[in-house]
Design a protein around this motif. Structure first.
Motif, PDB file in Angstrom:
ATOM      1  N   SER A 111       0.813  -1.219   0.000  1.00 39.89           N
ATOM      2  CA  SER A 111       0.000   0.000   0.000  1.00 39.89           C
ATOM      3  C   SER A 111       0.844   1.265   0.000  1.00 39.89           C
ATOM      4  O   SER A 111       0.304   2.369  -0.074  1.00 39.89           O
ATOM      5  N   ARG A 112       2.156   1.106   0.117  1.00 39.63           N
ATOM      6  CA  ARG A 112       3.094   2.233   0.125  1.00 39.63           C
ATOM      7  C   ARG A 112       2.744   3.245   1.208  1.00 39.63           C
ATOM      8  O   ARG A 112       2.528   4.429   0.958  1.00 39.63           O
ATOM      9  N   ARG A 113       2.718   2.759   2.417  1.00 44.60           N
ATOM     10  CA  ARG A 113       2.493   3.668   3.536  1.00 44.60           C
ATOM     11  C   ARG A 113       3.225   3.164   4.771  1.00 44.60           C
ATOM     12  O   ARG A 113       3.520   1.969   4.904  1.00 44.60           O
ATOM     13  N   LEU A 114       3.503   4.100   5.661  1.00 45.56           N
ATOM     14  CA  LEU A 114       4.238   3.804   6.891  1.00 45.56           C
ATOM     15  C   LEU A 114       3.555   4.518   8.039  1.00 45.56           C
ATOM     16  O   LEU A 114       3.189   5.689   7.913  1.00 45.56           O
ATOM     17  N   THR A 115       3.390   3.805   9.150  1.00 43.03           N
ATOM     18  CA  THR A 115       2.827   4.404  10.357  1.00 43.03           C
ATOM     19  C   THR A 115       3.918   4.467  11.414  1.00 43.03           C
ATOM     20  O   THR A 115       4.553   3.450  11.723  1.00 43.03           O
ATOM     21  N   CYS A 116       4.151   5.654  11.946  1.00 36.72           N
ATOM     22  CA  CYS A 116       5.229   5.827  12.919  1.00 36.72           C
ATOM     23  C   CYS A 116       4.795   6.801  13.998  1.00 36.72           C
ATOM     24  O   CYS A 116       3.803   7.518  13.865  1.00 36.72           O
ATOM     25  N   GLU A 117       5.578   6.831  15.063  1.00 36.76           N
ATOM     26  CA  GLU A 117       5.310   7.748  16.159  1.00 36.76           C
ATOM     27  C   GLU A 117       5.954   9.099  15.905  1.00 36.76           C
ATOM     28  O   GLU A 117       6.845   9.243  15.057  1.00 36.76           O
ATOM     29  N   ALA A 118       5.522  10.088  16.656  1.00 34.65           N
ATOM     30  CA  ALA A 118       5.880  11.477  16.377  1.00 34.65           C
ATOM     31  C   ALA A 118       7.359  11.770  16.558  1.00 34.65           C
ATOM     32  O   ALA A 118       7.901  12.679  15.923  1.00 34.65           O
ATOM     33  N   GLY A 119       8.042  11.026  17.405  1.00 33.95           N
ATOM     34  CA  GLY A 119       9.443  11.298  17.681  1.00 33.95           C
ATOM     35  C   GLY A 119      10.420  10.714  16.685  1.00 33.95           C
ATOM     36  O   GLY A 119      11.636  10.903  16.821  1.00 33.95           O
ATOM     37  N   LEU A 120       9.921  10.026  15.667  1.00 33.77           N
ATOM     38  CA  LEU A 120      10.811   9.434  14.672  1.00 33.77           C
ATOM     39  C   LEU A 120      11.529  10.533  13.901  1.00 33.77           C
ATOM     40  O   LEU A 120      10.907  11.464  13.374  1.00 33.77           O
ATOM     41  N   LEU A 174      -3.736  10.199  11.188  1.00 34.20           N
ATOM     42  CA  LEU A 174      -3.127  10.934  12.289  1.00 34.20           C
ATOM     43  C   LEU A 174      -3.671  10.454  13.630  1.00 34.20           C
ATOM     44  O   LEU A 174      -4.836  10.060  13.742  1.00 34.20           O
ATOM     45  N   GLU A 175      -2.803  10.519  14.631  1.00 34.12           N
ATOM     46  CA  GLU A 175      -3.196  10.286  16.026  1.00 34.12           C
ATOM     47  C   GLU A 175      -2.684  11.470  16.839  1.00 34.12           C
ATOM     48  O   GLU A 175      -1.559  11.927  16.633  1.00 34.12           O
ATOM     49  N   ALA A 176      -3.521  11.978  17.738  1.00 32.88           N
ATOM     50  CA  ALA A 176      -3.122  13.133  18.548  1.00 32.88           C
ATOM     51  C   ALA A 176      -3.843  13.097  19.886  1.00 32.88           C
ATOM     52  O   ALA A 176      -4.962  12.584  19.994  1.00 32.88           O
ATOM     53  N   SER A 182      -8.073  13.339  25.866  1.00 31.14           N
ATOM     54  CA  SER A 182      -8.675  12.346  24.975  1.00 31.14           C
ATOM     55  C   SER A 182      -7.778  12.154  23.759  1.00 31.14           C
ATOM     56  O   SER A 182      -6.983  13.022  23.394  1.00 31.14           O
ATOM     57  N   VAL A 183      -7.899  10.983  23.119  1.00 25.87           N
ATOM     58  CA  VAL A 183      -7.032  10.632  21.998  1.00 25.87           C
ATOM     59  C   VAL A 183      -7.831  10.638  20.703  1.00 25.87           C
ATOM     60  O   VAL A 183      -8.799   9.877  20.552  1.00 25.87           O
ATOM     61  N   PHE A 184      -7.449  11.496  19.796  1.00 28.50           N
ATOM     62  CA  PHE A 184      -8.006  11.516  18.444  1.00 28.50           C
ATOM     63  C   PHE A 184      -7.234  10.495  17.622  1.00 28.50           C
ATOM     64  O   PHE A 184      -6.026  10.624  17.429  1.00 28.50           O
ATOM     65  N   SER A 185      -7.917   9.458  17.156  1.00 26.82           N
ATOM     66  CA  SER A 185      -7.233   8.371  16.451  1.00 26.82           C
ATOM     67  C   SER A 185      -7.878   8.152  15.091  1.00 26.82           C
ATOM     68  O   SER A 185      -9.000   7.656  14.991  1.00 26.82           O
ATOM     69  N   MET A 186      -7.156   8.548  14.053  1.00 26.53           N
ATOM     70  CA  MET A 186      -7.615   8.342  12.688  1.00 26.53           C
ATOM     71  C   MET A 186      -6.401   7.983  11.823  1.00 26.53           C
ATOM     72  O   MET A 186      -6.064   8.663  10.862  1.00 26.53           O
ATOM     73  N   LEU A 187      -5.737   6.893  12.211  1.00 25.80           N
ATOM     74  CA  LEU A 187      -4.516   6.479  11.526  1.00 25.80           C
ATOM     75  C   LEU A 187      -4.788   5.682  10.263  1.00 25.80           C
ATOM     76  O   LEU A 187      -3.964   5.660   9.347  1.00 25.80           O
ATOM     77  N   THR A 188      -5.936   5.009  10.208  1.00 21.63           N
ATOM     78  CA  THR A 188      -6.240   4.184   9.040  1.00 21.63           C
ATOM     79  C   THR A 188      -6.718   5.064   7.896  1.00 21.63           C
ATOM     80  O   THR A 188      -7.743   5.748   8.002  1.00 21.63           O
ATOM     81  N   PRO A 189      -5.987   5.077   6.778  1.00 19.68           N
ATOM     82  CA  PRO A 189      -6.362   5.967   5.674  1.00 19.68           C
ATOM     83  C   PRO A 189      -7.502   5.405   4.836  1.00 19.68           C
ATOM     84  O   PRO A 189      -7.618   4.197   4.637  1.00 19.68           O
ATOM     85  N   GLY A 211      -3.724  20.202  19.504  1.00 14.61           N
ATOM     86  CA  GLY A 211      -3.523  18.841  19.960  1.00 14.61           C
ATOM     87  C   GLY A 211      -2.064  18.487  19.788  1.00 14.61           C
ATOM     88  O   GLY A 211      -1.318  19.159  19.061  1.00 14.61           O
ATOM     89  N   ILE A 212      -1.643  17.421  20.448  1.00 10.83           N
ATOM     90  CA  ILE A 212      -0.248  16.987  20.398  1.00 10.83           C
ATOM     91  C   ILE A 212      -0.166  15.753  19.508  1.00 10.83           C
ATOM     92  O   ILE A 212      -0.691  14.689  19.855  1.00 10.83           O
ATOM     93  N   VAL A 213       0.450  15.882  18.360  1.00  8.70           N
ATOM     94  CA  VAL A 213       0.564  14.772  17.418  1.00  8.70           C
ATOM     95  C   VAL A 213       1.425  13.681  18.037  1.00  8.70           C
ATOM     96  O   VAL A 213       2.539  13.939  18.507  1.00  8.70           O
ATOM     97  N   THR A 214       0.907  12.462  18.038  1.00 10.58           N
ATOM     98  CA  THR A 214       1.646  11.336  18.609  1.00 10.58           C
ATOM     99  C   THR A 214       2.041  10.289  17.573  1.00 10.58           C
ATOM    100  O   THR A 214       2.993   9.530  17.788  1.00 10.58           O
ATOM    101  N   ALA A 215       1.311  10.227  16.453  1.00 13.51           N
ATOM    102  CA  ALA A 215       1.642   9.257  15.410  1.00 13.51           C
ATOM    103  C   ALA A 215       1.018   9.704  14.100  1.00 13.51           C
ATOM    104  O   ALA A 215       0.076  10.506  14.081  1.00 13.51           O
ATOM    105  N   ALA A 216       1.562   9.183  13.006  1.00 11.27           N
ATOM    106  CA  ALA A 216       1.041   9.544  11.690  1.00 11.27           C
ATOM    107  C   ALA A 216       1.219   8.375  10.735  1.00 11.27           C
ATOM    108  O   ALA A 216       2.182   7.602  10.846  1.00 11.27           O
ATOM    109  N   THR A 217       0.282   8.252   9.803  1.00  9.04           N
ATOM    110  CA  THR A 217       0.419   7.333   8.675  1.00  9.04           C
ATOM    111  C   THR A 217       0.807   8.175   7.468  1.00  9.04           C
ATOM    112  O   THR A 217       0.103   9.128   7.124  1.00  9.04           O
ATOM    113  N   LEU A 218       1.922   7.821   6.848  1.00 10.72           N
ATOM    114  CA  LEU A 218       2.527   8.650   5.813  1.00 10.72           C
ATOM    115  C   LEU A 218       2.556   7.943   4.466  1.00 10.72           C
ATOM    116  O   LEU A 218       2.697   6.722   4.398  1.00 10.72           O
TER     117      LEU A 218
END
Length: 477
Positions: A111-120, A174-176, A182-189, A211-218
């Motif tokens: 699918s050509r995507r990567l999910t990682c945490e914000a500190g990467l 994105l996850e934040a 509370s956690v906003f979780s919408m990582l699945t594209p 919000g504080i970004v904690t993870a992203a799908t890129l």
């Protein structure tokens, strides 16, 4: 009789119990390097530095901050240009480091995507994608320290925006953590999703104020199998714009980068960079750096196509001279000249930098009008524009005359010059921040020049999501 602890001490005790010794420090020596921004313009204080290890731990911490009224200043690699990750001088805020949260959660090659945490770190992201025969198509000079969370929060750009867009175009999910924990979780594209507002886009570019970004799908793209890098000399920025249109027609989606700089910038780099050589004989008013890339399917014909593209440009009188890099090392040398403009400028002395954009087609006209106007109004200064002509974004820098007190010049003349530059940009229908964010550096200028309706909407969203104003206070709005 037991002494009553003040709320700050009570908060620190609870935060220490929640995060443990690795997750919270008050050691001044450990915190000090993170209290001054990358440019050295802002230095603040913090009551402590928190380094949570997970989204769940961060959510608990944010709830604790909300209960005690403690402001939070999120920080990634501390490589921002606008002071957006530096706390104020009160010492009341908690400096939040996301650098421990640096895991790659998933790479989906198909699918050509990567999910990682914000500190990467961006360079680590590049290496992980390349190991799978893919790439993440955004790079910048601070790739060894910039983190994904910071790139998302500032909607970072760079030299590949022309083809691939800024972070807004590369973030699929994105996850934040929000201000109430509370956690906003919408990582699945999803390719199509019409359930109202695109909330992840609301977070992108908000600089940690919503919000504080904690993870992203890129989004990832196929690895480059071949590239051709070209250095050209042109008589004017209008000629560079004509050459850009020609290259867009000839190379289409293969055109990866199109950078411009005046002769003055190249001269400064050649004087600053040991062993550097000019790619072309003689001087040219403007220089253009072009990169065209190909995947495996089209790599074999790339050089021939680029040679034909440049031969046609010569026939149309679109340039004065050009050199095509004969090797990868020469291609890297061309790019090093471009990437060394800012360090070479810093070596010359103080300057005020402006990261601005105007409509793409108007950039040559804007630069031709703005440079003499600024230099005339401020005798002894030198105004230079360089950068990403293809997306209407240049770095408009005004270099000070020889001064004995750089700080005094920055405070007196520098701020007045910036106001005039921002006035010009606004009059031309442009933006005072194209890719570096607002932070605290441009906050007052945004309030002065921004559209009142747009500013009211920004403030309304901020108040709705962070009514107590605890997330990155004093930044953006």
């Amino acid at each position: 009789m037991t002494a009553t602890r003040n709320p700050t001490q009570a908060f620190l005790d609870e935060a220490a119990a929640l995060l443990g010794p690795r997750g919270l420090t008050r050691d001044a020596d450990l915190i000090a390097p993170w209290l001054t921004d990358w440019r050295g313009r802002f230095t603040g204080r913090a009551c402590a530095m928190a380094s949570p290890a997970s989204t769940a731990e961060l959510a608990d911490l944010v709830r604790l901050c909300a209960a005690h009224g403690v402001p939070i200043v999120p920080q990634g690699g501390n490589s921002g240009m606008s002071g957006g990750a530096t706390p104020d001088t009160s010492g009341h805020a908690l400096l939040l480091s996301l650098r421990r949260m640096n895991a790659i959660r998933e790479i989906d090659v198909e699918s050509r995507r990567l999910t990682c945490e914000a500190g990467l770190v961006l360079q680590t992201l590049h290496e992980a994608a390349e190991a799978q025969g893919l790439r993440f198509p955004l790079t910048l000079g601070g790739k060894g320290s910039a983190t994904v969370g910071g790139l998302v929060s500032t909607n970072a750009g760079g030299s590949q925006v022309l083809r691939h867009g800024s972070m807004r175009a590369l973030v699929l999910g994105l996850e934040a953590v929000l201000a109430d924990g509370s956690v906003f979780s919408m990582l699945t594209p999803l390719k199509k999703d019409n359930r109202g507002f695109d909330l992840k886009q609301l977070m992108i570019g908000s600089e940690g104020t919503l919000g504080i970004v904690t993870a992203a799908t890129l989004r990832l793209v196929p690895a480059v199998a071949e590239r051709v890098v070209i250095w050209a000399g042109v008589p004017s920025l209008q000629a560079a714009r004509a050459l850009l249109l020609h290259c867009e027609d000839a190379a289409n989606a293969a055109l990866e980068g199109f950078e411009v700089m005046p002769q003055a910038c190249l001269d400064a780099v050649l004087a600053h960079l040991p062993g550097a050589r000019a790619p072309l004989d003689g001087a040219h008013r403007w220089h253009v750096l072009i990169e065209v890339v190909a995947d495996r399917a089209t790599a074999a014909t790339l050089r021939d196509r680029c040679e034909a593209m440049m031969a046609d440009a010569f026939e149309r009188d679109l340039l004065d001279d050009a050199a095509i890099a004969a090797s990868e090392s020469q291609a890297e040398a061309f790019w090093l000249l471009r990437e060394s403009v800012a360090p070479a400028e810093r070596a010359r002395g103080p300057a005020v930098q402006h990261d601005i954009s105007v409509p793409v087609e108007r950039m040559p006209e804007f630069v031709d009008a703005a440079v003499p106007r600024i230099e005339s109004a401020w005798p002894g200064t030198e105004a230079v524009a360089f950068g990403h002509l293809g997306d209407g974004n240049v770095h408009f820098h005004v270099i000070a005359p020889r001064v004995t007190d750089a700080a005094a010049w920055q405070e007196r003349d520098g701020k007045a010059i910036s106001r005039q530059v921002h006035d010009l940009v606004t009059a031309w229908g442009g933006s005072i921040s194209a890719e570096h964010g607002i932070g605290q550096l441009k906050r007052d200028e945004l309030a002065r020049l921004g559209d009142p309706v747009a500013l009211a909407m920004l403030r309304a969203v901020k108040h709705a999501l962070d009514p107590a104003g605890l997330l990155n206070p004093g930044k953006l709005v």
